[in-house]
Design a protein around this motif. Structure first.
Motif, PDB file in Angstrom:
ATOM      1  N   ILE A   1      -4.832   2.839  -3.087  1.00 28.43           N
ATOM      2  CA  ILE A   1      -3.995   1.821  -2.427  1.00 28.43           C
ATOM      3  C   ILE A   1      -4.645   0.440  -2.579  1.00 28.43           C
ATOM      4  O   ILE A   1      -3.997  -0.528  -2.986  1.00 28.43           O
ATOM      5  CB  ILE A   1      -3.786   2.170  -0.923  1.00 28.43           C
ATOM      6  CG1 ILE A   1      -3.024   3.497  -0.813  1.00 28.43           C
ATOM      7  CG2 ILE A   1      -3.054   1.042  -0.191  1.00 28.43           C
ATOM      8  CD1 ILE A   1      -2.883   4.038   0.597  1.00 28.43           C
TER       9      ILE A   1
ATOM     10  N   LEU B   1       1.242   0.475  -3.093  1.00 32.12           N
ATOM     11  CA  LEU B   1       1.251   1.918  -3.353  1.00 32.12           C
ATOM     12  C   LEU B   1       1.379   2.659  -2.025  1.00 32.12           C
ATOM     13  O   LEU B   1       0.567   2.463  -1.120  1.00 32.12           O
ATOM     14  CB  LEU B   1      -0.044   2.331  -4.068  1.00 32.12           C
ATOM     15  CG  LEU B   1      -0.122   3.786  -4.516  1.00 32.12           C
ATOM     16  CD1 LEU B   1       0.776   4.028  -5.728  1.00 32.12           C
ATOM     17  CD2 LEU B   1      -1.558   4.177  -4.870  1.00 32.12           C
ATOM     18  N   GLU B   2       2.396   3.493  -1.945  1.00 42.80           N
ATOM     19  CA  GLU B   2       2.596   4.311  -0.737  1.00 42.80           C
ATOM     20  C   GLU B   2       2.429   5.768  -1.176  1.00 42.80           C
ATOM     21  O   GLU B   2       3.206   6.256  -2.014  1.00 42.80           O
ATOM     22  CB  GLU B   2       4.021   4.053  -0.221  1.00 42.80           C
ATOM     23  CG  GLU B   2       4.377   4.789   1.033  1.00 42.80           C
ATOM     24  CD  GLU B   2       5.895   4.753   1.306  1.00 42.80           C
ATOM     25  OE1 GLU B   2       6.335   5.439   2.233  1.00 42.80           O
ATOM     26  OE2 GLU B   2       6.629   4.066   0.568  1.00 42.80           O
TER      27      GLU B   2
ATOM     28  N   ALA C   1       3.727   9.289  -5.334  1.00 45.85           N
ATOM     29  CA  ALA C   1       3.623   7.987  -4.655  1.00 45.85           C
ATOM     30  C   ALA C   1       4.834   7.137  -4.974  1.00 45.85           C
ATOM     31  O   ALA C   1       5.554   7.380  -5.949  1.00 45.85           O
ATOM     32  CB  ALA C   1       2.358   7.269  -5.113  1.00 45.85           C
TER      33      ALA C   1
END
Ligand code: URA
Length: 234
Positions: free
Chosen positions: A145, A166-167, A174
């Motif tokens: 992340i 970025l999740e 992701a």
């Protein structure tokens, strides 16, 4: 183009007679009389002289397509099928792509014949967000992340990627939001953290999202509201 220039070319009218006709109120644009010599016109505008259309105005097209794997993001290719081959509209050959996807990437592709609309969507300075679903070979560590937010230096282009959000959705999945579109950007970013992208799917561009009922290979015209999302205010 300005109205007097367009009219001057019609029937070899010439600049002088074209201007006279406009000033005399004999010319209408989109159904309304105008006396402005510099009234802006393009190939989509309906222009009439003495109530008769000057020329056939072009259809303005904005559409979305759900690109399947294996289809090329190009308008023509001697070998591979392209996104244009999937569109059964008589004016499909006037279209250009609003950004490309790799052949192995699926999802949202926008096409239009309206350069004024596509330009701000593609311009680096407008930083339109593009959202992707990513599946990877190896687990994605939480440290990714920060790495994606900090950016990666790409030596070939000598640039650092803009902060990307970025999740992490699962061990190997992701959602990534980019504000630019460099060559193979997502694949190269994951490569830099020692991972590999095995599936990539674009969900949205700015305010335009791929609807769940548009299957792979299907396309549709954008709604008026979606066309409005293409404004530089995005
Ligand atoms: N990044 C990639 O690596 N591929 C795409 O198709 C889009 C973004």
């Amino acid at each position: 183009m300005k109205l007097d220039r367009l009219l001057a070319k019609h029937d070899s009218l010439g600049r002088g007679r074209a201007r006279e006709a406009i000033l005399a109120g004999r010319v209408a644009v989109e159904g309304a009389i105008t006396r402005r010599l510099d009234h802006p016109v393009d190939r989509f505008k309906r222009v009439e002289l003495d109530g008769r259309p000057l020329r056939q105005s072009a259809r303005r097209l904005h559409l979305m397509l759900n690109k399947p794997v294996g289809i090329l993001s190009a308008t023509s290719d001697p070998v591979h099928r392209t996104v244009i081959d999937l569109i059964d509209d008589p004016d499909r050959h006037t279209l250009h792509l609003v950004g490309r996807l790799d052949r192995s990437t699926t999802g949202l592709v926008l096409l239009t014949n309206d350069g004024n609309w596509s330009k701000p969507l593609m311009a680096p300075e407008t930083k339109v967000p593009k959202v992707y679903l990513v599946e990877t070979r190896d687990p994605i560590p939480a440290s990714a992340i920060e790495a994606f937010a900090a950016g990666f230096h790409f030596h070939t282009e000598d640039l650092t990627t803009l902060p990307a959000a970025l999740e992490i959705l699962g061990e190997h999945q992701a959602r990534l939001t980019l504000h630019e579109g460099r060559y193979h950007q997502i694949k190269r970013m994951f490569h830099r953290i020692g991972n590999r992208v095995v599936k990539l799917h674009r969900e949205s561009i700015g305010g335009i999202s791929l609807p769940p009922d548009l299957g792979p290979g299907e396309w549709r015209m954008l709604t008026e509201e979606e066309v409005g999302c293409g404004s530089p205010r995005l």
